[in-house]
Design an enzyme around this catalytic site. Structure first.
Site, mmCIF file in Angstrom:
data_model
loop_
_atom_site.group_PDB
_atom_site.id
_atom_site.type_symbol
_atom_site.label_atom_id
_atom_site.label_comp_id
_atom_site.label_asym_id
_atom_site.label_seq_id
_atom_site.Cartn_x
_atom_site.Cartn_y
_atom_site.Cartn_z
ATOM 1 N N CYS A 25 0.811 -1.226 0.000
ATOM 2 C CA CYS A 25 0.000 0.000 0.000
ATOM 3 C C CYS A 25 0.842 1.274 0.000
ATOM 4 C CB CYS A 25 -0.947 0.007 1.195
ATOM 5 S SG CYS A 25 -0.167 0.393 2.769
ATOM 6 N N CYS A 90 -8.478 11.649 3.803
ATOM 7 C CA CYS A 90 -8.303 11.140 5.178
ATOM 8 C C CYS A 90 -6.858 11.307 5.608
ATOM 9 C CB CYS A 90 -8.748 9.686 5.287
ATOM 10 S SG CYS A 90 -7.515 8.483 4.765
ATOM 11 N N CYS A 125 -4.307 4.861 -2.538
ATOM 12 C CA CYS A 125 -5.140 5.815 -1.810
ATOM 13 C C CYS A 125 -6.580 5.388 -2.055
ATOM 14 C CB CYS A 125 -4.896 7.229 -2.337
ATOM 15 S SG CYS A 125 -6.090 8.414 -1.688
ATOM 16 N N GLY A 241 16.316 -8.288 0.012
ATOM 17 C CA GLY A 241 15.250 -7.286 0.094
ATOM 18 C C GLY A 241 14.221 -7.608 1.157
ATOM 19 N N GLU A 244 10.256 -11.294 0.269
ATOM 20 C CA GLU A 244 9.643 -12.615 0.240
ATOM 21 C C GLU A 244 9.703 -13.215 1.645
ATOM 22 O OE1 GLU A 244 8.654 -13.674 -3.085
ATOM 23 O OE2 GLU A 244 7.424 -14.829 -1.693
ATOM 24 N N GLY A 330 18.312 -12.330 -7.456
ATOM 25 C CA GLY A 330 18.528 -13.680 -6.892
ATOM 26 C C GLY A 330 17.356 -14.103 -6.019
ATOM 27 N N GLY A 331 16.786 -13.154 -5.295
ATOM 28 C CA GLY A 331 15.648 -13.469 -4.429
ATOM 29 C C GLY A 331 14.470 -13.946 -5.256
ATOM 30 N N ASN A 332 14.283 -13.334 -6.425
ATOM 31 C CA ASN A 332 13.164 -13.750 -7.278
ATOM 32 C C ASN A 332 13.393 -15.159 -7.811
ATOM 33 O OD1 ASN A 332 11.571 -13.546 -10.172
ATOM 34 N ND2 ASN A 332 10.599 -12.447 -8.493
ATOM 35 N N GLU A 1224 -21.843 9.229 -1.084
ATOM 36 C CA GLU A 1224 -22.101 7.951 -1.749
ATOM 37 C C GLU A 1224 -22.658 8.043 -3.174
ATOM 38 O OE1 GLU A 1224 -23.705 5.248 1.821
ATOM 39 O OE2 GLU A 1224 -24.481 7.274 1.745
HETATM 40 C C1 LIG Z 1 4.271 -6.153 -2.511
HETATM 41 C C2 LIG Z 1 5.041 -7.205 -3.267
HETATM 42 C C3 LIG Z 1 4.900 -7.269 -4.637
HETATM 43 C C4 LIG Z 1 5.590 -8.250 -5.355
HETATM 44 N N1 LIG Z 1 5.408 -8.282 -6.698
HETATM 45 C C5 LIG Z 1 6.043 -9.227 -7.432
HETATM 46 C C6 LIG Z 1 5.846 -9.282 -8.840
HETATM 47 O O1 LIG Z 1 5.141 -8.442 -9.436
HETATM 48 N N2 LIG Z 1 6.460 -10.270 -9.511
HETATM 49 C C7 LIG Z 1 7.252 -11.197 -8.891
HETATM 50 O O2 LIG Z 1 7.784 -12.048 -9.574
HETATM 51 N N3 LIG Z 1 7.470 -11.141 -7.561
HETATM 52 C C8 LIG Z 1 6.873 -10.196 -6.815
HETATM 53 N N4 LIG Z 1 7.076 -10.152 -5.465
HETATM 54 C C9 LIG Z 1 7.952 -11.145 -4.829
HETATM 55 C C10 LIG Z 1 9.358 -10.625 -4.457
HETATM 56 O O3 LIG Z 1 9.400 -9.235 -4.393
HETATM 57 C C11 LIG Z 1 10.399 -11.025 -5.434
HETATM 58 O O4 LIG Z 1 10.456 -12.392 -5.524
HETATM 59 C C12 LIG Z 1 11.792 -10.468 -5.075
HETATM 60 O O5 LIG Z 1 12.602 -10.533 -6.209
HETATM 61 C C13 LIG Z 1 12.469 -11.186 -3.940
HETATM 62 O O6 LIG Z 1 13.724 -10.578 -3.680
HETATM 63 P P1 LIG Z 1 14.243 -10.240 -2.218
HETATM 64 O O7 LIG Z 1 15.635 -9.764 -2.345
HETATM 65 O O8 LIG Z 1 13.345 -9.326 -1.521
HETATM 66 O O9 LIG Z 1 14.146 -11.680 -1.565
HETATM 67 P P2 LIG Z 1 14.316 -12.117 -0.067
HETATM 68 O O10 LIG Z 1 13.023 -12.082 0.623
HETATM 69 O O11 LIG Z 1 15.413 -11.383 0.573
HETATM 70 O O12 LIG Z 1 14.746 -13.637 -0.319
HETATM 71 C C14 LIG Z 1 13.894 -14.492 -1.049
HETATM 72 C C15 LIG Z 1 14.443 -15.921 -1.096
HETATM 73 O O13 LIG Z 1 15.588 -15.976 -1.911
HETATM 74 C C16 LIG Z 1 16.668 -16.583 -1.205
HETATM 75 N N5 LIG Z 1 17.892 -15.987 -1.693
HETATM 76 C C17 LIG Z 1 18.129 -14.660 -1.894
HETATM 77 N N6 LIG Z 1 19.356 -14.493 -2.422
HETATM 78 C C18 LIG Z 1 19.916 -15.720 -2.525
HETATM 79 C C19 LIG Z 1 21.161 -16.209 -2.992
HETATM 80 N N7 LIG Z 1 22.087 -15.389 -3.470
HETATM 81 N N8 LIG Z 1 21.377 -17.544 -2.966
HETATM 82 C C20 LIG Z 1 20.453 -18.391 -2.485
HETATM 83 N N9 LIG Z 1 19.255 -17.996 -2.026
HETATM 84 C C21 LIG Z 1 18.995 -16.680 -2.053
HETATM 85 C C22 LIG Z 1 16.345 -16.308 0.234
HETATM 86 O O14 LIG Z 1 16.978 -17.184 1.079
HETATM 87 C C23 LIG Z 1 14.842 -16.449 0.259
HETATM 88 O O15 LIG Z 1 14.468 -17.777 0.338
HETATM 89 C C24 LIG Z 1 6.419 -9.172 -4.697
HETATM 90 C C25 LIG Z 1 6.570 -9.088 -3.319
HETATM 91 C C26 LIG Z 1 5.896 -8.117 -2.612
HETATM 92 C C27 LIG Z 1 6.062 -8.049 -1.129
HETATM 93 S S1 FES Z 2 -6.474 10.280 1.471
HETATM 94 FE FE1 FES Z 2 -7.427 8.575 2.465
HETATM 95 S S2 FES Z 2 -6.330 6.928 1.687
HETATM 96 FE FE2 FES Z 2 -5.550 8.575 0.560
HETATM 97 S S1 FES Z 3 2.275 -0.733 5.332
HETATM 98 FE FE1 FES Z 3 1.525 -1.122 3.348
HETATM 99 S S2 FES Z 3 3.342 -1.105 2.221
HETATM 100 FE FE2 FES Z 3 4.034 -1.002 4.224
#
Ligand SMILES: Cc1cc2nc3c(=O)[nH]c(=O)nc-3n(C[C@H](O)[C@H](O)[C@H](O)COP(=O)(O)OP(=O)(O)OC[C@H]3O[C@@H](n4cnc5c(N)ncnc54)[C@H](O)[C@@H]3O)c2cc1C
Ligand code: FES
Ligand code: FES
Length: 1292
Positions: A25, A90, A125, A241, A244, A330-332, A1224
């Protein structure tokens, strides 16, 4: 601990808000700055504080909304502009939006509109409809103006549109704000990055350890150290990051005791060129990845960068910027999510992965063997991913992502597609089609690919590939995620897009020498739009309103577009919401324990494990209620009737401890039948609340007899979550004597909160005070539903005799609070050949959930209430659903007669003096005026001709147009609620403290009440203050709801002010040249009472269902909207191209606030009718419990052109200063978007030879749109036979 908790709880910096805790959000956005010693550069990023682990911020500077400016010292231009442009209602989302904009400006002081649109992808919003935010911030954009001067050569469209409008209307040419008032942005004045962090950053890295209660966090200083640690702790998670892992730990209840944080290890963050492509270290963030790929795309020839371009297209729709700034590539990969957006691309491109461990490195090709199962990879436990090499293109390459909402949504289907041809030909040498969203892992369509090798790229190959994909990309009808038919169709449709894209590229390459290629024809011109990338132009807007008459005193603020009086504080984070109230030293936190069963008897509750969690003080259950548990159980004692039913609560020293313990409470159930989840279940089980009501008017049989045609139809209208940005929150403070308690609650209904708490505690209401400063949105969700939390918190505080607070997490709030009622309408309509309706027989079924709550009143607006085992009042109160059913049969009649829908609507419109089905006469009727003006400002007839031409020229994208009216009765249907009180104190310095019965939730009620008081007393608004709403100042208040609050409270305020004026009259007469202060002082010294209350009750109300007589409503609000959309028939996506709205708000008290309400309600309606879907399991479990799965409209969903006009010269004699209610009524106007979509689908169906009425349920999601656009691809994926399987989700 997250950064957000640290800021709010440890540093008391409460400007940064919690809206969801899952990165969805943007309410928690802050700017994180760090020094990169390798590039000798300071990097600023917007980041979600709710996901940022505090430990990850070593050597970082964090800037919060408080850090950039304040009302008390000096505002930052970013804060000033959003407030003055009316972009804060708000205000709960405002600090987050301010910080997204601030971070953007720190990196780019003159951003482009596209930069801005990207920067806001992660911010939501619920109030404003986004338009005013963009309008305010456009003033920073380098393009200048609102349309980037695209349209008229010089100057902006807004100016020119206004100029044009002036010619044809007497509306005000004034803008809602004056940009010349804005402070300039001076980048040299920004806070500097702390120099000591630069020196620290230059020192050699040191390893760090943080030892927490449950987790050990280690930040190794080198790759070797990391590999050693991974060998010691093979189960340890690497966190970069945390986007996940953070979600897994918070919402999936997973615990990772050891976390390794490799973000600063050079090898993992490096980017290197190789012979075949570019190698990215695994910790490279998605923002960095995008930046690098952009550079390459700009540098290299097109054919070498097709993979890069495909990744960039995926990144465009990947999460919001706050997530991309921290999430790593890498996380993805390593999350191995089946709906990862990048993995299908990497797989289809054959990327090379380098893995490493203490034992050494190895390379792996990214293919379908890499993912060994759901969220599993081929890595050994001690291995880590070091890097990924992304190759230059082996042509041709495309990637697609389809999701419910375009921005920041998880994919329904995502894919990467690659084809290589034999030299100089269009014969397939190699092809890879990789899909996410079809199986538990990312998969390759190997069988299909094998069939295509050696074949010529042409129609025959395409047809064969589609049939093969239909066989290969199968899904169980019960597959998790649901939408089975849609997902299968998408897999084929997206291939068709790829086929056309490649066809087009091949045709571009045809030269006389390439003999074989001469078989390649370009795609047909009417197919060309199928290969265009989804792109929406930057929005433009026009607002028209009537200026105050010349000569109106400059002190008289009524009718002027003044800013919401809290807007500046909201923009600086100084506005105080319930959970921002400072901690009491002995304060405790509460977490709810809720039922996991839809209908069950509670056999036992086991709390030993919960009580063992550190910091836990007590478990609260029904036994702890000193008073009555009869008003809909405060805490349930025997039988639960829905998932999410509150069974008890844990009270502990911190929220984290309370929540951990709440999850450890074990409840054993004995399930009870029947479990009723859907409307169909209820009809089968005859599970209806009583009374079932009927209204009959006229002679139905005669009407049908006189009709040329009779048709029958059905429509289902899905429910809606309120999704106020601030979830329900209560702080209960026992006062220590006589059972007194003070409650701070985010509620629309202070008196109801007081009454229910008094009842539960067994004390008189006079001992309970409920105080409401402001809410971060309500929309009806806090009218009665807030009491289910406030009562429990009060009982807990009573039990422990200490202050207790609880702000629900988003998932808890969505689970326990209910929402808009789903409706099912079944109708039989008789009509003439021209569409004139002669007879109508309609039955409405409404799923009101497990408790009656306000549902009987709701029924008055729209008529069978079904009882089910799920939870469900919302903004609009049944009106939108009722009108939606009407528009459905109107649309069917039009399709049946072959007459344009607008004609059928027009000939069936009410006329002045006619009577409604409930026999109320329509006087002061303005819908015909609204209709004419809307046709005019939307250029309806020319627009329609353009749409028809477009549809002739395009096969796979279609446009649709619709005009829809709204009529909304104003008053509470429970007559006793139509009353209000106000209390006005004059102090001897002339200042005025105003209190009234209404609550402020963003709608600007307090601002309007101050305008009313200011006009009545004849003093500037600056002398008048509203502090809060409280039950000890104005008693027995009605909820702030039914859009009637300005009418009711406005009159009460007026009456109180009139009383005071009369008391001051003698002093004014004695000293006519004196000032306000002189008169007030003189009265005081003369011992005059300078405090007065005011009261108002709406006259002449009352309706009797039995005799169908009386007046349910004081008056009606009217409006009309025209919308134009474009749909992609292959994916079901749609674009909102244009909306014009004309709304009758009487003589507007404040045009800026009223236009804000119109736009905000309209966008909520867009959510209701096109996006938002509550998804339940067949057992009644709500899957959609946060912004991740539940999609409210985002910035990208606003119409590209939006015109809003407040009907001029339409004074309403029945409300304060001739105004009208506004909250409304405009919501339903979003049905114009729904019916424009239906119009576009009709055009698409015509291409397949289909005509006549068809059923389209609401919301018109991409799934419904795609399924309704029947064609040769949908035929390949017939829906599973109902009743032969258990679906993953059901429509309630
Ligand atoms: C609001 C939100 C929206 C999102 N939207 C998308 C989207 O549109 N598309 C999508 O594909 N994903 C999405 N995601 C998922 C996530 O953001 C992605 O998968 C992101 O790339 C994860 O990266 P990170 O660095 O945050 O991972 P982390 O949470 O830090 O780690 C994720 C996993 O990867 C492992 N890891 C990380 N680096 C390594 C490494 N070098 N070697 C071995 N293991 C490793 C960790 O141990 C863990 O298991 C979303 C997540 C959120 C919260
Ligand atoms: S002003 Fe209420 S959520 Fe944006
Ligand atoms: S509280 Fe919604 S993105 Fe962090």
């Amino acid at each position: 601990m997250t950064l957000l908790i640290f800021l709010r709880r440890k540093l008391s910096l409460t400007g940064t808000k919690l809206g969801c805790a899952e990165g969805g959000c943007g309410a928690c956005t802050v700017m994180v700055s760090r020094f990169n010693p390798h590039h000798n550069q300071i990097i600023h990023h917007a980041v979600n504080a709710c996901l940022a682990p505090l430990c990850s911020l070593h050597h970082c500077a964090v800037t919060t909304v408080e850090g950039i400016g304040s009302v008390a010292s000096k505002l930052h231009p970013v804060q000033e502009r959003i407030a003055k442009a009316h972009g804060s209602q708000c205000g709960f989302c405002t600090p987050g939006i301010v910080m997204s904009m601030y971070a953007l400006l720190r990196n780019s002081p003159q951003p482009s509109m596209q930069d801005m649109e990207e920067a806001f992808q992660g911010n939501l919003c619920r109030c404003t409809g986004y338009r005013p935010i963009l309008e305010g911030y456009k003033t920073f954009a380098k393009e200048g103006g609102c349309c980037r001067s695209r349209r008229k050569g010089n100057g902006c469209c807004l100016t020119s549109a206004h100029e044009e409008e002036h010619v044809t209307s007497t509306h005000s040419g004034q803008q809602l704000f004056d940009p010349s008032e804005f402070m300039p942005l001076d980048p040299t004045q920004e806070i500097i990055f702390p120099p000591e962090l630069i020196s620290l950053g230059k020192q050699p890295p040191r390893s760090l350890r943080f030892i927490g209660e449950r987790v050990l966090w280690i930040q190794p200083s080198s790759l070797n150290e990391l590999l050693e640690l991974k060998a010691v702790y093979p189960a340890a998670k690497l966190v970069v990051g945390n986007t996940e892992v953070g979600i897994e730990m918070k919402f999936k209840n997973l615990l990772y005791p050891v976390i390794l944080a490799p973000a600063y290890i050079q090898e993992l963050s490096s980017i290197q060129y190789t012979e075949n492509g570019i190698e990215f270290g695994a910790s490279v963030t998605l923002t960095m990845l995008g930046k690098k790929l952009h550079e390459e795309v700009n540098k290299l020839p097109n054919y070498r960068t097709e993979v890069f371009q495909a990744i960039l297209e995926q990144l465009r729709w990947f999460a919001g910027q706050q997530i991309r700034n921290v999430a790593a590539i890498g996380g993805n990969i390593m999350t191995a999510s089946p709906i990862s957006d990048l993995n299908p691309v990497f797989m289809a491109a054959g990327c090379k992965l380098t893995l490493t461990s203490k034992e050494g490195k190895r390379a792996l090709q990214m293919d379908d063997k890499f993912f060994s199962g759901y969220r599993k990879t081929a890595l050994k436990p001690e291995e880590i991913l070091l890097s990924i090499e992304i190759p230059y293109t082996k042509k041709y390459f495309s990637a697609f992502k389809q999701s419910t909402r375009k921005e920041d949504d998880i994919a329904t289907i995502t894919c990467g597609m690659n084809v290589v041809f034999q030299q100089g030909s269009n014969i397939v040498k190699d092809i890879k089609l990789s899909y996410g969203g079809i199986a538990p892992t990312t998969v390759l369509a190997t069988a299909t690919c094998n069939r295509l090798i050696g074949r010529r790229w042409g129609e025959e190959l395409m047809e064969d590939a589609c049939s093969s994909l239909a066989e290969e990309m199968t899904l169980s009808p019960s597959a998790p995620g649901g939408m089975v038919t849609y997902r299968r169709t998408l897999a084929i449709s997206l291939f068709f897009k790829f086929y056309l894209t490649v066809q087009h590229k091949l045709a571009q390459m045809v030269k006389p020498t390439y003999v074989c290629l001469s078989h390649s024809h370009d795609v047909k011109p009417n197919y060309a739009s199928a290969i265009e990338l989804f792109h929406v132009d930057s929005p433009t807007s026009v607002q028209l309103y009537q200026a105050v008459p010349p000569g109106q005193s400059t002190d008289d603020m009524v009718g002027r577009p003044i800013m919401h009086l809290s807007a500046l504080k909201q923009a600086t984070g100084e506005a105080v919401y319930c959970d921002d109230i400072p901690q009491y030293e002995n304060g405790l936190y509460l977490a709810l324990v809720t039922s996991t069963k839809a209908h069950a008897y509670i056999k036992s509750i086991e709390t030993d494990d919960a009580m063992a969690v550190p910091g836990v003080v007590t478990f609260v259950s029904a036994k702890d209620l000193p008073g009555s548990n009869k008003t809909g159980p405060a805490v349930c004692d025997e039988t639960v009737t829905c998932v999410g039913h509150i069974v008890g609560a844990i009270v502990a020293d911190t929220q984290a401890h309370a929540q951990t313990a709440a999850k450890a409470v074990k409840i054993s159930y004995e399930e009870i039948q029947p479990v009723i989840i859907t409307i169909q279940d209820a009809i089968t089980n005859q599970s209806f609340y009583q009374p079932v009501r009927t209204i009959e008017k006229g002679d139905l049989a005669k009407g049908f007899h006189e009709s040329d045609n009779i048709l029958e139809g059905e429509i289902h209208i899905g429910g809606q979550d309120h999704f106020y940005l601030e979830t329900n929150c209560t702080l209960a403070v026992p006062q220590g004597e006589d059972g007194e308690m003070e409650l701070f609650v985010s509620t629309q209904s202070a008196s109801k909160t007081q009454a229910l708490v008094a009842k539960a505690l067994g004390v008189p209401a006079s001992h309970i005070v409920c105080r409401v400063k402001r809410m971060g949105g309500g929309f009806g969700g806090k009218e009665s539903r807030s009491t289910i939390l406030s009562t429990v918190v009060a009982v807990a505080a009573h039990k422990v005799k200490r202050p207790v607070r609880c702000m629900l997490d988003r998932d808890e709030d969505m689970l326990v609070s209910g929402g808009r009622h789903p409706f099912f309408g079944r109708y039989k309509v008789g009509f003439k050949k021209n569409g004139k309706v002669m007879a109508l027989d309609v039955t409405y079924y409404s799923n009101v959930g497990n408790s009656m709550d306000l549902s009987l009143s709701l029924l008055s607006y729209s008529l069978k209430l079904i009882h089910s085992n799920i939870l469900f009042i919302y903004f609009g109160f049944g009106g939108p659903q009722g009108m939606m059913v009407s528009e459905s049969w109107i649309s069917d009649v039009a399709l049946c007669c072959g007459v344009p829908a607008e004609q059928v609507r027009e000939i069936n419109l009410y006329k002045q003096g006619e009577y409604t089905p409930f026999n109320q006469c329509l006087d002061q009727f303005t819908i015909d005026r609204c209709w004419k003006e809307c046709v005019n400002i939307s250029d309806f007839h020319q627009r329609k001709a353009r749409v028809e031409l477009y549809n002739k020229q395009h096969r796979w994208t279609k446009r649709g147009l619709s005009i829809v009216p709204t009529k909304f009765g104003i008053s509470f249907t429970a007559i006793f609620l139509n009353q209000a009180g106000a209390l006005v104190h004059l102090y001897t310095d002339g200042s005025v403290l105003l209190t009234h019965g209404g609550t402020e939730m963003g709608q600007g009620l307090h601002t309007k009440m101050i305008q009313v008081a200011s006009k009545t007393l004849g003093i500037p608004t600056s002398k008048i203050h509203i502090s809060e709403t409280s039950t000890n100042t104005v008693p027995n208040t009605s909820p702030t709801a039914a859009s009637a609050s300005s009418d009711l409270n406005g009159m009460a305020v007026y009456n109180a002010c009139q009383t005071l004026l009369q008391r001051l009259d003698p002093y004014k007469a004695r000293n006519p040249k004196g000032s306000w202060e002189d008169w007030v002082k003189a009265a005081y010294f003369d011992r005059v009472n300078l405090s007065a209350n005011g009261f108002y009750r709406t006259p002449d109300l009352g309706y009797d269902f039995e005799t169908n007589s009386g007046h349910p409503f004081n008056y009606f609000s009217y409006g009309v909207a025209v919308s134009e959309v474009e749909i992609d028939c292959l994916t079901g996506s749609h674009k909102n191209l244009h909306t014009s709205i004309v709304m009758d708000v009487g003589k507007s008290l404040n045009p800026a606030l009223d236009i804000g309400q119109v736009e905000g309600a309209f966008m909520q309606g867009v959510g209701l009718f096109t996006l938002e879907e509550l998804r339940y399991s067949p057992q009644g479990y709500l899957y959609t419990r946060g912004p991740g799965m539940y999609k409210i409209p985002a910035f990208g969903d606003i119409p590209t052109e939006l015109k809003v006009s407040l009907l001029r010269d339409a004074p309403n004699e029945k409300a304060i200063f001739s105004s009208k209610a506004v909250g409304e009524p405009p919501l339903f106007l979003a049905a114009s978007v729904f019916y424009a979509i239906k119009d576009a689908i009709t055009a698409a169906r015509a291409e397949s030879g289909l005509s006549g009425p068809f059923r389209l349920d609401s919301p018109a999601t991409p799934e419904r749109i795609r399924n309704a656009c029947e064609d040769k691809f949908t035929k390949l994926c017939p829906p599973p036979e109902p009743g032969t399987y258990t679906p993953w989700d059901v429509r309630v």
